[in-house]
Design an enzyme around this catalytic site. Structure first.
Site, PDB file in Angstrom:
ATOM      1  N   HIS A   1       2.821  -3.102   7.171  1.00 61.61           N
ATOM      2  CA  HIS A   1       1.736  -2.206   6.779  1.00 61.61           C
ATOM      3  C   HIS A   1       1.660  -1.045   7.766  1.00 61.61           C
ATOM      4  O   HIS A   1       2.366  -1.002   8.775  1.00 61.61           O
ATOM      5  CB  HIS A   1       0.388  -2.945   6.770  1.00 61.61           C
ATOM      6  CG  HIS A   1       0.185  -3.824   5.585  1.00 61.61           C
ATOM      7  ND1 HIS A   1      -0.660  -3.510   4.547  1.00 61.61           N
ATOM      8  CD2 HIS A   1       0.741  -5.019   5.260  1.00 61.61           C
ATOM      9  CE1 HIS A   1      -0.626  -4.468   3.636  1.00 61.61           C
ATOM     10  NE2 HIS A   1       0.209  -5.400   4.050  1.00 61.61           N
TER      11      HIS A   1
ATOM     12  N   GLU B   1       1.093  -4.347  11.525  1.00 57.08           N
ATOM     13  CA  GLU B   1       0.477  -3.038  11.389  1.00 57.08           C
ATOM     14  C   GLU B   1       1.126  -2.071  12.375  1.00 57.08           C
ATOM     15  O   GLU B   1       1.137  -2.322  13.584  1.00 57.08           O
ATOM     16  CB  GLU B   1      -1.029  -3.126  11.675  1.00 57.08           C
ATOM     17  CG  GLU B   1      -1.805  -4.055  10.762  1.00 57.08           C
ATOM     18  CD  GLU B   1      -2.137  -3.401   9.437  1.00 57.08           C
ATOM     19  OE1 GLU B   1      -1.826  -2.203   9.271  1.00 57.08           O
ATOM     20  OE2 GLU B   1      -2.720  -4.079   8.575  1.00 57.08           O
TER      21      GLU B   1
ATOM     22  N   HIS C   1       0.867  -1.176   0.000  1.00 54.08           N
ATOM     23  CA  HIS C   1       0.000   0.000   0.000  1.00 54.08           C
ATOM     24  C   HIS C   1       0.905   1.227   0.000  1.00 54.08           C
ATOM     25  O   HIS C   1       1.590   1.500   0.987  1.00 54.08           O
ATOM     26  CB  HIS C   1      -0.914   0.002   1.222  1.00 54.08           C
ATOM     27  CG  HIS C   1      -1.927  -1.102   1.206  1.00 54.08           C
ATOM     28  ND1 HIS C   1      -2.454  -1.649   2.361  1.00 54.08           N
ATOM     29  CD2 HIS C   1      -2.507  -1.760   0.181  1.00 54.08           C
ATOM     30  CE1 HIS C   1      -3.317  -2.594   2.036  1.00 54.08           C
ATOM     31  NE2 HIS C   1      -3.357  -2.684   0.718  1.00 54.08           N
TER      32      HIS C   1
ATOM     33  N   GLU D   1       1.243   3.904   2.935  1.00 50.39           N
ATOM     34  CA  GLU D   1       1.657   3.464   4.275  1.00 50.39           C
ATOM     35  C   GLU D   1       3.172   3.529   4.374  1.00 50.39           C
ATOM     36  O   GLU D   1       3.877   2.514   4.378  1.00 50.39           O
ATOM     37  CB  GLU D   1       1.105   2.066   4.546  1.00 50.39           C
ATOM     38  CG  GLU D   1      -0.418   2.034   4.542  1.00 50.39           C
ATOM     39  CD  GLU D   1      -0.999   0.636   4.620  1.00 50.39           C
ATOM     40  OE1 GLU D   1      -0.193  -0.333   4.643  1.00 50.39           O
ATOM     41  OE2 GLU D   1      -2.219   0.500   4.645  1.00 50.39           O
TER      42      GLU D   1
END
Length: 868
Positions: free
Chosen positions: A496, A569, A400, A403
């Site tokens: 991420h 994350e 992504h 990010e």
């Protein structure tokens, strides 16, 4: 072809003249005033050129060779000097040996600053030539969260009708899909996207975002110091507006500005709980060495509805610039561009120590042609057996593009694993690391938040077979498959960033069907939380495999056989786990330290002393017991002391992963979407009827079709007369036995309305006994005789009749139904009373098996044959 110049007239041969003009057209020949090569003097090259004529590879005498050499050299010197970047000379001081330069894109690995590959942009994008560079700086003190006061303003969106557009760019979505790319983007000359200042006293801010990773589409001035900002959606999509990164010039000091981003799409945001935007001042960077820092006040995240009825969200904040006439940048998080990655990889390539255990290779090329790099890190093994015994670890980041925190975590991991630390050397001895530092370079370059240039979320397409549309994901999965064929992959982790939750946490896959590995997937995150308890939250970790996440890298790699498959994350904001309850933002150094702790946790996870492993396993079991008890108490269930926690499903005590919903971006890329829908519609039209496998299924379908074609009034008449006939039939005690056991000759005449169809007597209005037996006919209504049930609609005969009696009882019921139907038809049509009785008595067929046919007039119902 360009016209021939005067210098080409000296070529006598037409072929030589044609080749000269051809090369000149492609830029290899310039005018006669060509600068001489500094490495190879013109005279020395003329005197020492050993090249023979093309095609002259035969053995010749020395004189002939010298003459051909001199003629060729004179030919080259009499004409314009060949200008080609592909021609090189190995020994400029000695005899010049020309050779072709290695093609630029053969390996695409930068060696120095001059060899950095320029990013390839979509041809719709306008790109400025300014080089953007930011220094790395860590604040001396933690940057606290903004504390909401509930008095923050939520300004109403004014729009262009009540303001002045001071900056606007083409959204770069002229077409519906990506068509091509080139260095520098659009071929059209760049024009200013911002308004021009009227005079030096004009206080209008000058915006710009047409640089690498920049994102700002429009700025509207709605007040003297108030601006409404509109972000560009991901290219070739109409959604995903979260990442912003833009430049502001012509600032004024000691003036309060208000910025409002008006087209955010997420209902929840970390800005609601204290996150601040990032600011970078070039004057502060040059004079004080200060880089990115958190700034802003009066921060509010709120919802509003557009005139078209669309629900969007706004982010507003106020700010004072530190200097007048400064150049400042705002960003959602610390930027990390594709050029930043290439510069970092250049330092690795140029370090002779790193080259001993780190190999940089291109994994593939992206949709726009940018290189996706692959790093292989391991110490050389002493033997082939030792090399084969090494397990693999696969890490990836930036699938992504918005990010950016994932790139800083990857940066910290690479800094440690390539260092000379004893722990790093031990890890390189034990494992082979496969690292993909940037999976989506196209999205990073253009400033997307989530998608690639295919208009799709790559982290929902790891199962794709479209190699050309999703090359980065396809080649990554293929690389991991090759590694799995050679050795075990101990761990896979995709880095991420998270925009709605604080702290750092992981998502994994639950191995609930493998009892011997139960909870093993949770041990690594638990160990990591023990190593960094002030940043990592194990309670935020989830281990569910949801249907909407089947296409993610974590789930796909888990289904390929990697037990420890994770998504890590890291928040865009900061930590809430500090001991003094002072919530503070993460810096890029905090994220780089996370990369180090990943390596440290790997050593704990693979420690030959399994005491840590077993301790974590015991803690996980106890923790799950507590969760189950809390869940049961919430549901109001009585806790069973004798029961075990393993009787409860793990999915019942865990919530979802709360990840971003990318379901609308699943599926084929944008340029194949219309084609895919067209093919699907064609296949749907050509879809063959499902073949029924068994005779029972075929019979049931045939019977349904037959019943559906029966007119409604005939069905109602049948049901009414059925009840009357049944009551009369049961009361009948006299049975005419005159024709019992009589065999009817084969030449008997056919009855009225009776046809021969597939070796059965068949009447289109009255189903036969044989047909009812073979097709398991069910009656439309349920009749009760002597308090005993007959079968009803959609109920097989075998469901209500014992197996041993199955042969006869259906025959008796069929016979009863046929008699009632035949009496009805006889009354309606006026046919003889015996016309509808089509078969012989059941007992006569039993006692006389040789009897094949019985005339319909000889059929008389037998009361003894019907026992209810």
């Amino acid at each position: 072809m360009c016209p021939a110049d005067p210098s080409s007239e000296q070529f006598k041969e037409p072929y030589e003249r044609f080749i000269h003009q051809h090369l000149q057209y492609y830029g290899y020949f310039k005018d006669e005033n060509v600068p001489q090569s500094p490495n190879l003097p013109l005279e020395s090259w003329k005197s020492s050129c050993p090249v023979s004529k093309p095609g002259n590879f035969h053995k010749k005498g020395r004189a002939e060779n010298n003459s051909s050499k001199n003629s060729f050299c004179s030919l080259m010197m009499e004409t314009a000097l060949l200008k080609s970047n592909q021609l090189m000379f190995d020994h400029p001081e000695g005899p010049g040996i020309p050779r072709l330069r290695e093609p630029r894109n053969l390996f695409s690995v930068p060696n120095d600053t001059d060899s950095l590959l320029a990013p390839l942009w979509p041809v719709e994008c306008e790109v400025i030539k300014d080089y953007i560079h930011h220094i790395e700086w860590v604040p001396p003190e933690p940057e606290p969260f903004y504390q909401p006061t509930e008095k923050e303003m939520a300004p109403e969106v004014m729009g262009e009708d009540h303001g002045t557009v001071v900056y606007v760019i083409d959204p770069a979505t002229k077409g519906t899909c990506f068509t091509g790319s080139r260095v520098g983007g659009s071929k059209v000359p760049i024009k200013s996207a911002a308004v021009s200042l009227r005079d030096p006293e004009d206080t209008t801010l000058l915006f710009e975002s047409r640089f690498e990773s920049g994102n700002l589409q429009k700025a509207v001035r709605v007040g003297e110091y108030e601006y409404e900002l509109t972000l560009r959606t991901d290219l070739y999509t109409s959604k995903y507006t979260q990442w912003y990164y833009f430049r502001v010039q012509n600032t004024r000091k000691d003036v309060t500005y208000r910025f409002t981003i008006v087209n955010l799409m997420k209902a929840k945001s970390l800005y609601s709980v204290g996150m601040k935007p990032l600011l970078y001042s070039e004057k502060d960077a040059k004079s004080h060495g200060i880089g990115w820092r958190r700034e802003g006040s009066d921060i509010k995240y709120y919802k509003y509805n557009t005139e078209e009825g669309q629900t969007l969200y706004c982010l507003t904040w106020t700010f004072r610039f530190p200097h007048s006439h400064d150049t400042c940048y705002f960003a959602h998080f610390y930027p990390y561009t594709y050029t930043d990655l290439q510069r970092y990889l250049m330092t690795l390539v140029n370090n002779p120590l790193y080259s001993q255990y780190c190999k940089l290779r291109p994994l593939c090329r992206s949709l726009a042609g940018n290189t996706v790099y692959l790093l292989t890190i391991t110490n050389p093994s002493k033997s082939a057996i030792a090399a084969a015994a090494k397990k693999a670890i696969v890490l990836s980041a930036r699938v992504h593009p918005g990010e950016t925190n994932s790139s800083w975590v990857m940066r910290g991991f690479l800094d440690f694993i390539l260092s000379d630390s004893p722990d790093a050397r031990l890890l390189r001895d034990l494992f082979i690391f496969k690292v993909v530092p940037m999976l989506n370079p196209d999205g990073v370059i253009v400033g997307n938040y989530r998608c690639s240039l295919a208009g799709r979320d790559l982290n929902r397409n790891y199962r794709t077979v479209l190699k050309e549309s999703f090359p980065c994901i396809w080649h990554t999965r293929a690389m991991i498959k090759r590694v799995l064929e050679e050795r075990e992959v101990l761990l896979y982790c995709d880095f991420h960033g998270h925009s709605r939750k604080n702290n750092i946490f992981m998502y994994g896959c639950n191995n609930k069907y493998a009892q011997e590995r139960l909870f093993h997937e949770r041990i690594f995150p638990l160990m990591l939380s023990k190593n960094i308890p002030d940043k990592f939250s194990f309670n935020s970790c989830k281990f569910q495999v949801q249907k909407c996440k089947e296409g993610t890298g974590r789930v796909v790699m888990w289904r390929m056989g990697i037990v420890n498959s994770y998504t890590m994350e890291s928040t865009f904001s900061g930590t809430t786990l500090s001991n003094n309850n002072n919530n503070s933002h993460f810096t890029y150094e905090d994220l780089k330290s996370l990369g180090y702790h990943v390596c440290d946790t790997l050593l704990d996870f693979c420690d030959p002393d399994r005491s840590k492993f077993q301790q974590c396993l015991s803690e996980l079991k106890e923790l799950l017991k507590q969760k189950i008890q809390r869940k049961l108490s919430e549901l109001g269930h009585v806790q069973n002391i004798d029961g075990t926690w393993s009787d409860i499903s793990l999915s019942d005590v865990e919530s979802s992963t709360s990840g971003s919903d990318s379901s609308q971006s699943d599926g084929p890329p944008a340029h194949l979407l219309n084609m895919d829908e067209k093919d699907f519609n064609e296949k749907k039209k050509k879809k063959k009827k499902k073949q029924l496998r068994t005779r029972k299924e075929r019979n049931e379908l045939h019977q349904k079709i037959t019943l559906s074609e029966t007119p409604k009034h005939k069905k109602d008449t049948l049901n009414r007369n059925l009840e009357n006939s049944l009551s009369q039939f049961v009361q009948e005690e006299k049975v005419d036995k005159k024709y019992q056991g009589t065999c009817v000759p084969s030449e008997c005449p056919r009855g009225l309305g009776v046809k021969r169809h597939r070796s059965m007597w068949w009447n289109p209005e009255v189903p036969s006994v044989t047909l009812m037996l073979r097709r398991s006919l069910s009656l439309k209504s349920q009749s009760i005789i002597d308090n005993k049930n007959l079968w009803n609609l959609n109920q097989s005969r075998s469901q209500i009749i014992p197996y041993r009696e199955y042969k006869w009882k259906p025959l008796k019921i069929d016979y009863m139904v046929l008699k009632s139907e035949n009496e009805h038809h006889a009354k309606v049509r006026g046919t003889p009373n015996m016309i509808g009785q089509k078969y012989s008595l059941l007992k006569s067929r039993e006692t006389n098996p040789k009897a094949k046919f019985v005339h319909k007039e000889h059929l008389v119902p037998s009361y003894e044959a019907i026992n209810f």
